[in-house]
Design a protein around this motif. Sequence first.
Motif, PDB file in Angstrom:
ATOM      1  N   SER A  25       0.830  -1.209   0.000  1.00 27.61           N
ATOM      2  CA  SER A  25       0.000   0.000   0.000  1.00 27.61           C
ATOM      3  C   SER A  25       0.859   1.250   0.000  1.00 27.61           C
ATOM      4  O   SER A  25       0.472   2.278  -0.543  1.00 27.61           O
ATOM      5  N   GLY A 229      -5.928   6.658   3.961  1.00 29.64           N
ATOM      6  CA  GLY A 229      -5.910   5.258   3.558  1.00 29.64           C
ATOM      7  C   GLY A 229      -7.318   4.688   3.443  1.00 29.64           C
ATOM      8  O   GLY A 229      -8.240   5.162   4.094  1.00 29.64           O
TER       9      GLY A 229
ATOM     10  N   ARG B  14     -11.464  -4.863  10.897  1.00 28.63           N
ATOM     11  CA  ARG B  14     -10.125  -5.316  10.501  1.00 28.63           C
ATOM     12  C   ARG B  14      -9.077  -4.227  10.607  1.00 28.63           C
ATOM     13  O   ARG B  14      -7.881  -4.512  10.493  1.00 28.63           O
ATOM     14  N   GLY B  42      -0.812  -6.000   9.497  1.00 30.16           N
ATOM     15  CA  GLY B  42      -0.726  -6.455   8.121  1.00 30.16           C
ATOM     16  C   GLY B  42      -0.316  -5.338   7.188  1.00 30.16           C
ATOM     17  O   GLY B  42       0.800  -5.289   6.697  1.00 30.16           O
ATOM     18  N   GLU B  43      -1.196  -4.398   6.984  1.00 29.57           N
ATOM     19  CA  GLU B  43      -0.957  -3.330   6.012  1.00 29.57           C
ATOM     20  C   GLU B  43      -0.861  -1.998   6.743  1.00 29.57           C
ATOM     21  O   GLU B  43      -1.554  -1.765   7.734  1.00 29.57           O
ATOM     22  N   ILE B  44       0.029  -1.115   6.251  1.00 32.15           N
ATOM     23  CA  ILE B  44       0.193   0.229   6.833  1.00 32.15           C
ATOM     24  C   ILE B  44       0.054   1.228   5.687  1.00 32.15           C
ATOM     25  O   ILE B  44       0.836   1.202   4.744  1.00 32.15           O
ATOM     26  N   VAL B  45      -0.947   2.086   5.760  1.00 34.90           N
ATOM     27  CA  VAL B  45      -1.179   3.058   4.680  1.00 34.90           C
ATOM     28  C   VAL B  45      -1.078   4.476   5.240  1.00 34.90           C
ATOM     29  O   VAL B  45      -2.067   5.038   5.729  1.00 34.90           O
ATOM     30  N   LEU B  52      -3.538   4.364   8.193  1.00 33.54           N
ATOM     31  CA  LEU B  52      -4.498   3.271   8.289  1.00 33.54           C
ATOM     32  C   LEU B  52      -3.708   1.998   8.572  1.00 33.54           C
ATOM     33  O   LEU B  52      -2.778   1.663   7.831  1.00 33.54           O
ATOM     34  N   VAL B  54      -4.046  -2.102   9.172  1.00 34.91           N
ATOM     35  CA  VAL B  54      -4.964  -3.214   8.947  1.00 34.91           C
ATOM     36  C   VAL B  54      -4.387  -4.453   9.625  1.00 34.91           C
ATOM     37  O   VAL B  54      -3.176  -4.720   9.508  1.00 34.91           O
ATOM     38  N   ASP B  57      -4.081 -11.276   8.555  1.00 33.23           N
ATOM     39  CA  ASP B  57      -4.994 -12.417   8.590  1.00 33.23           C
ATOM     40  C   ASP B  57      -4.672 -13.245   9.842  1.00 33.23           C
ATOM     41  O   ASP B  57      -3.506 -13.471  10.157  1.00 33.23           O
TER      42      ASP B  57
END
Lengths: 287, 210
Positions: A25, A229, B14, B42-45, B52, B54, B57
Amino acid sequence: MTRALRVHATGPLALVQDLGRRGLSGVGVGRSGAADRGALRQLNRALANPDDAAAVEVTFGGLDVEVLDEGLWCCVTGAPGAVRVDGRDVGSHAVFFAEPGSRLVLDRPSAGLRSYLGVRGGVAADEVLGSRASDVLSGLGPAPLAAGDVLPVGTPGKRFPEVDSVTAPDLTGEVVLRAVRGPRDGWVEDVDALVASTWSVTERSNRVGMRLGGQTLHPARDQQLPSEGAWRGAVQVPPSGEPVLFLADHPVTGGYPVVAVVVDADVDRAAQLRPGDPVRFRWVEAP
Amino acid sequence: MTPSRVELLPYGDRAVLVELGSTAEAVAYAAALRARDAGAVGEIVPAARTVLAVASDGFAVSDLRQVLADVSPEPDASGRDDSPLVEVPVTYDGEDLADVADLTGLTVAEVVAAHTGQTWRVAFGGFAPGFGYLLGEDERLHVPRRAESRTRVPAGAVGLAGEYSGIYPRASPGGWQLIGRTDATLWDLDRDPAALLSPGVRVRFVDVAS
């Protein structure tokens, strides 16, 4: 001996999908992957594949493929409908062996929108940034399937399918998506209007987002929201007031307020809605 | 850098949206979160004022919240001057150049001089693969987005919006004020990293006409 499928027809849209790209991302690459992840996982379990093996996501039926010179174990999950092998309906949600030279045709689903055709060994299209997902927003991953394409099939593991059928989902009836109030719920005048009315899925829906019509939510502020995001399930409200529910190929950042976020488990169900279908929302507490 | 504010906003079951006081704080927070290397994340935005996060899983959003509560951003590591420096040649003939001059009270030549005369830094990515939001050093070029988005902005267009400058990696719709264009390849899957302007990279724009 070639393990492969030759594409003869695709229907409205057929794409290679797995569980998507992770951790990118930061450079503007979203997750993508199967719109109905549950259907893909169910497919891979049925075929004794790894969870993230790639399959063909078929939108509203119409796929016609030929098994080339090695027979393949196959299964179709997601939107249920007739699956014809050389004209004989084997049904969706059934594991079957397709002989070399046989033709598999997916009819228009009887309910729902997206079906998944899987093969034991997985579809072995080229990976891009660690995934075979086809992202319609960024254009990353395999191109949409077209007549004449030959799809390579991977080498299967040692396990064989242990079931001959899996449970088909019930994709009929009214859909009520559970949602949590979003981080920008104050950016519309009355966020409860989201749960108070029945919305309609518009024709302008795709894998990026499901656009909802029928009424509008009224922006409460004139300011522009700085980019932030975004994630699958987010309900974003652009100035038009028609909410957009982000699906698999959503952008990674956006400039419009997210007023609600659909519970992760319900996003797969949302991805099975057809244009024209009614949909409602119900608030649940944030976990 | 101790952030002036850190607020955890709900984002479904999530993810969590962390709101901070500025882009610099958001960038520092994202870097600190990345450095934690916690399995739950999991995800870094990162974005303009927010990060953000996330859940991975198999982890619950409550696991993620625990990690977020513990993050303490270090002094801005992305501000070191040994970060890579990329020079981007630009032809300054954008359709909105005159409007930008009006909006900023500068002449067109002064706009170009201001754009080429500062070091920009990629704060965060997003919008499209290879798109970087560039933060500059002075505030003279801060302009709003165009009132009407263009349905098609060509690849290589160099734009301004808010406190940022950016370059469209490929043709797409867009609402930024366009001041010029470049032939630089911003996104190339055969290059590692694929993005020319990945977060932390410093950028100098060079006027090809001079």
